[in-house]
Design a protein around this motif. Structure first.
Motif, PDB file in Angstrom:
ATOM      1  N   GLU A  63       0.818  -1.212   0.000  1.00 16.86           N
ATOM      2  CA  GLU A  63       0.000   0.000   0.000  1.00 16.86           C
ATOM      3  C   GLU A  63       0.853   1.263   0.000  1.00 16.86           C
ATOM      4  OE1 GLU A  63      -2.584  -3.267   1.380  1.00 16.86           O
ATOM      5  OE2 GLU A  63      -0.509  -2.676   1.711  1.00 16.86           O
ATOM      6  N   VAL A  64       2.021   1.205   0.622  1.00 21.87           N
ATOM      7  CA  VAL A  64       2.919   2.363   0.631  1.00 21.87           C
ATOM      8  C   VAL A  64       3.554   2.551  -0.741  1.00 21.87           C
ATOM      9  CG1 VAL A  64       4.967   3.383   1.681  1.00 21.87           C
ATOM     10  CG2 VAL A  64       3.371   2.078   3.094  1.00 21.87           C
ATOM     11  N   LEU A  65       4.023   1.459  -1.335  1.00 21.82           N
ATOM     12  CA  LEU A  65       4.666   1.533  -2.644  1.00 21.82           C
ATOM     13  C   LEU A  65       3.715   2.051  -3.718  1.00 21.82           C
ATOM     14  CD1 LEU A  65       6.620  -1.855  -2.681  1.00 21.82           C
ATOM     15  CD2 LEU A  65       7.538   0.418  -2.220  1.00 21.82           C
ATOM     16  N   GLU A  66       2.439   1.741  -3.576  1.00 24.68           N
ATOM     17  CA  GLU A  66       1.469   2.087  -4.609  1.00 24.68           C
ATOM     18  C   GLU A  66       0.644   3.323  -4.266  1.00 24.68           C
ATOM     19  OE1 GLU A  66      -0.825  -1.436  -5.225  1.00 24.68           O
ATOM     20  OE2 GLU A  66       0.842  -2.560  -6.093  1.00 24.68           O
ATOM     21  N   SER A  67       1.047   4.058  -3.236  1.00 24.64           N
ATOM     22  CA  SER A  67       0.299   5.244  -2.832  1.00 24.64           C
ATOM     23  C   SER A  67       0.639   6.425  -3.731  1.00 24.64           C
ATOM     24  CB  SER A  67       0.612   5.602  -1.373  1.00 24.64           C
ATOM     25  OG  SER A  67      -0.006   6.815  -1.019  1.00 24.64           O
ATOM     26  N   GLU A  68      -0.321   6.859  -4.514  1.00 30.87           N
ATOM     27  CA  GLU A  68      -0.113   7.987  -5.412  1.00 30.87           C
ATOM     28  C   GLU A  68      -0.257   9.332  -4.704  1.00 30.87           C
ATOM     29  OE1 GLU A  68      -2.714   7.546  -8.696  1.00 30.87           O
ATOM     30  OE2 GLU A  68      -1.748   5.717  -9.456  1.00 30.87           O
ATOM     31  N   PHE A  69      -0.692   9.297  -3.439  1.00 32.68           N
ATOM     32  CA  PHE A  69      -0.907  10.545  -2.696  1.00 32.68           C
ATOM     33  C   PHE A  69       0.201  10.818  -1.682  1.00 32.68           C
ATOM     34  CE2 PHE A  69      -5.061   8.908  -3.968  1.00 32.68           C
ATOM     35  CZ  PHE A  69      -5.553   9.987  -4.681  1.00 32.68           C
ATOM     36  N   LEU A  70       1.180   9.924  -1.601  1.00 35.54           N
ATOM     37  CA  LEU A  70       2.274  10.092  -0.653  1.00 35.54           C
ATOM     38  C   LEU A  70       3.160  11.263  -1.056  1.00 35.54           C
ATOM     39  CD1 LEU A  70       3.060   8.524   1.913  1.00 35.54           C
ATOM     40  CD2 LEU A  70       4.746   7.285   0.541  1.00 35.54           C
ATOM     41  N   VAL A  71       3.404  12.171  -0.095  1.00 35.87           N
ATOM     42  CA  VAL A  71       4.220  13.352  -0.355  1.00 35.87           C
ATOM     43  C   VAL A  71       5.588  13.238   0.310  1.00 35.87           C
ATOM     44  CG1 VAL A  71       4.388  15.855  -0.026  1.00 35.87           C
ATOM     45  CG2 VAL A  71       2.199  14.818  -0.626  1.00 35.87           C
ATOM     46  N   GLY A  72       5.643  12.624   1.499  1.00 35.13           N
ATOM     47  CA  GLY A  72       6.906  12.472   2.215  1.00 35.13           C
ATOM     48  C   GLY A  72       7.030  11.084   2.806  1.00 35.13           C
ATOM     49  N   LEU A  73       8.210  10.463   2.641  1.00 39.27           N
ATOM     50  CA  LEU A  73       8.458   9.136   3.202  1.00 39.27           C
ATOM     51  C   LEU A  73       9.854   9.086   3.791  1.00 39.27           C
ATOM     52  CD1 LEU A  73       7.833   6.124   3.683  1.00 39.27           C
ATOM     53  CD2 LEU A  73       8.690   5.666   1.365  1.00 39.27           C
ATOM     54  N   SER A  74       9.916   8.695   5.086  1.00 40.54           N
ATOM     55  CA  SER A  74      11.190   8.453   5.761  1.00 40.54           C
ATOM     56  C   SER A  74      11.145   7.026   6.302  1.00 40.54           C
ATOM     57  CB  SER A  74      11.386   9.452   6.906  1.00 40.54           C
ATOM     58  OG  SER A  74      12.608   9.200   7.589  1.00 40.54           O
ATOM     59  N   PHE A  75      12.102   6.195   5.874  1.00 43.32           N
ATOM     60  CA  PHE A  75      12.078   4.771   6.203  1.00 43.32           C
ATOM     61  C   PHE A  75      13.459   4.355   6.692  1.00 43.32           C
ATOM     62  CE2 PHE A  75      11.487   0.227   4.436  1.00 43.32           C
ATOM     63  CZ  PHE A  75      10.941  -0.210   5.634  1.00 43.32           C
ATOM     64  N   TYR A  76      13.498   3.780   7.901  1.00 45.44           N
ATOM     65  CA  TYR A  76      14.777   3.411   8.528  1.00 45.44           C
ATOM     66  C   TYR A  76      14.741   1.947   8.946  1.00 45.44           C
ATOM     67  CZ  TYR A  76      18.718   3.509  11.817  1.00 45.44           C
ATOM     68  OH  TYR A  76      19.901   3.254  12.477  1.00 45.44           O
ATOM     69  N   GLY A  77      15.747   1.195   8.511  1.00 44.23           N
ATOM     70  CA  GLY A  77      15.973  -0.147   9.039  1.00 44.23           C
ATOM     71  C   GLY A  77      15.063  -1.242   8.546  1.00 44.23           C
ATOM     72  N   GLY A  78      14.463  -1.090   7.363  1.00 43.84           N
ATOM     73  CA  GLY A  78      13.564  -2.117   6.855  1.00 43.84           C
ATOM     74  C   GLY A  78      13.949  -2.571   5.462  1.00 43.84           C
ATOM     75  N   THR A  79      12.992  -3.212   4.787  1.00 45.89           N
ATOM     76  CA  THR A  79      13.224  -3.784   3.466  1.00 45.89           C
ATOM     77  C   THR A  79      12.144  -3.316   2.497  1.00 45.89           C
ATOM     78  OG1 THR A  79      14.234  -5.772   4.423  1.00 45.89           O
ATOM     79  CG2 THR A  79      13.467  -5.930   2.152  1.00 45.89           C
ATOM     80  N   ILE A  80      12.553  -3.024   1.278  1.00 44.40           N
ATOM     81  CA  ILE A  80      11.614  -2.692   0.208  1.00 44.40           C
ATOM     82  C   ILE A  80      11.762  -3.738  -0.892  1.00 44.40           C
ATOM     83  CG2 ILE A  80      11.009  -1.032  -1.582  1.00 44.40           C
ATOM     84  CD1 ILE A  80      11.972   1.182   0.212  1.00 44.40           C
ATOM     85  N   ASP A  81      10.646  -4.379  -1.239  1.00 42.93           N
ATOM     86  CA  ASP A  81      10.640  -5.376  -2.312  1.00 42.93           C
ATOM     87  C   ASP A  81       9.614  -4.943  -3.339  1.00 42.93           C
ATOM     88  OD1 ASP A  81      10.605  -7.501  -4.017  1.00 42.93           O
ATOM     89  OD2 ASP A  81      10.418  -9.045  -2.468  1.00 42.93           O
ATOM     90  N   ALA A  82      10.094  -4.431  -4.451  1.00 44.05           N
ATOM     91  CA  ALA A  82       9.193  -3.912  -5.487  1.00 44.05           C
ATOM     92  C   ALA A  82       9.035  -4.879  -6.651  1.00 44.05           C
ATOM     93  CB  ALA A  82       9.716  -2.572  -5.997  1.00 44.05           C
ATOM     94  N   GLN A  83       9.406  -6.124  -6.455  1.00 46.01           N
ATOM     95  CA  GLN A  83       9.397  -7.086  -7.554  1.00 46.01           C
ATOM     96  C   GLN A  83       8.004  -7.287  -8.139  1.00 46.01           C
ATOM     97  OE1 GLN A  83      11.375 -10.751  -6.724  1.00 46.01           O
ATOM     98  NE2 GLN A  83      10.811 -11.699  -8.650  1.00 46.01           N
TER      99      GLN A  83
END
Length: 254
Positions: A100-120
């Motif tokens: 839901e975060v990756l596909e959010s078209e309304f997101l203006v600011g994102l700060s992400f620490y210590g995790g994983t992003i998998d966009a496959q």
């Protein structure tokens, strides 16, 4: 009226009053159809003595709650997210940034620490994102970190620290970028050669202990830059700088 929901998790006790209160708050927002502007989720080891006694299942449950709340924040219209996993030595169970975060078209600011992003299996749709900070984030899947950033045409501030991935291709289309901070990431020589064409509005540049460029000679050219900070661990023989807006153009031998 803009709403701001601030959440902080520092206890492994899922039956704690805090977790119950958090769920109740989110449920109330859903039932009343209220929107929130920003959401902060911080999971740390401030109760370190309890962390040492955690069982694997309990940690998985806590990650599950974190994912649940993050998804609900997006569904409630949050445009600014700050998600932190602050544990010395890392986590036994990874926090995967929800689809839901990756596909959010309304997101203006994102700060992400210590995790994983998998966009496959998911499309990154950050068409309105203006600020992105990734710190100690692992990028998985069939896209690298620079492929993700290319999906942010309106981005104005970009901070990358200790993230995997390489600037191995020409990053273009970030004409609104004003602040670029890169710390302990592999950037590639192409990034610095002509900042003016890649980032015509760039005003602040910070490079700290990065790799991937010629460690004996570095060239940085920009027509818009107003501030620069550069830290390098090794010994560099030559630094060529050309900043027309700052009125600086010189070759510096170290």
């Amino acid at each position: 009226m803009k709403k701001k929901l601030l959440e902080r998790v520092s206890s492994p006790d899922l039956e704690s009053a805090f977790v119950k209160s958090g769920r109740k708050t989110l449920q109330r927002y859903e039932e009343l159809n209220l929107k929130i502007q920003s959401f902060k989720l911080s999971l740390d080891d401030s109760l370190e003595w309890k962390f040492d006694d955690w069982k694997y299942g309990e940690l998985e449950d806590t990650i599950s709650v974190a994912i649940e709340w993050t998804k609900k924040a997006i569904n409630l219209g949050a445009t600014h997210l700050k998600i932190e996993f602050l544990r010395e030595g890392g986590w036994d169970v990874e926090f995967l940034l929800p689809r839901e975060v990756l596909e959010s078209e309304f997101l203006v600011g994102l700060s992400f620490y210590g995790g994983t992003i998998d966009a496959q299996d998911h499309k990154v749709s950050w068409s309105r994102l203006k600020s992105l900070c990734l710190d100690r984030v692992c990028i998985q899947g069939n896209t690298n970190i620079w492929g993700m950033i290319s999906m942010c045409p309106l981005i104005e501030e970009l901070v990358l620290s200790e993230c995997n991935g390489t600037c191995d291709h020409n990053l273009t289309g970030l004409e609104y970028l004003k602040v670029l901070r890169l710390m302990r990431v592999k950037i590639g020589e192409w990034l610095l050669r002509d900042l003016s064409s890649k980032f015509p509005r760039l005003k602040k540049l910070t490079l700290e202990h990065c790799t991937g460029y010629d460690e004996e000679e570095i060239q940085i050219c920009s027509n818009s830059l107003e501030f620069m900070s550069f830290l390098h661990e090794g010994r560099m023989k030559t630094m060529v700088l050309s900043f027309s807006r700052m009125g600086v153009s010189y070759i510096y031998g170290l």
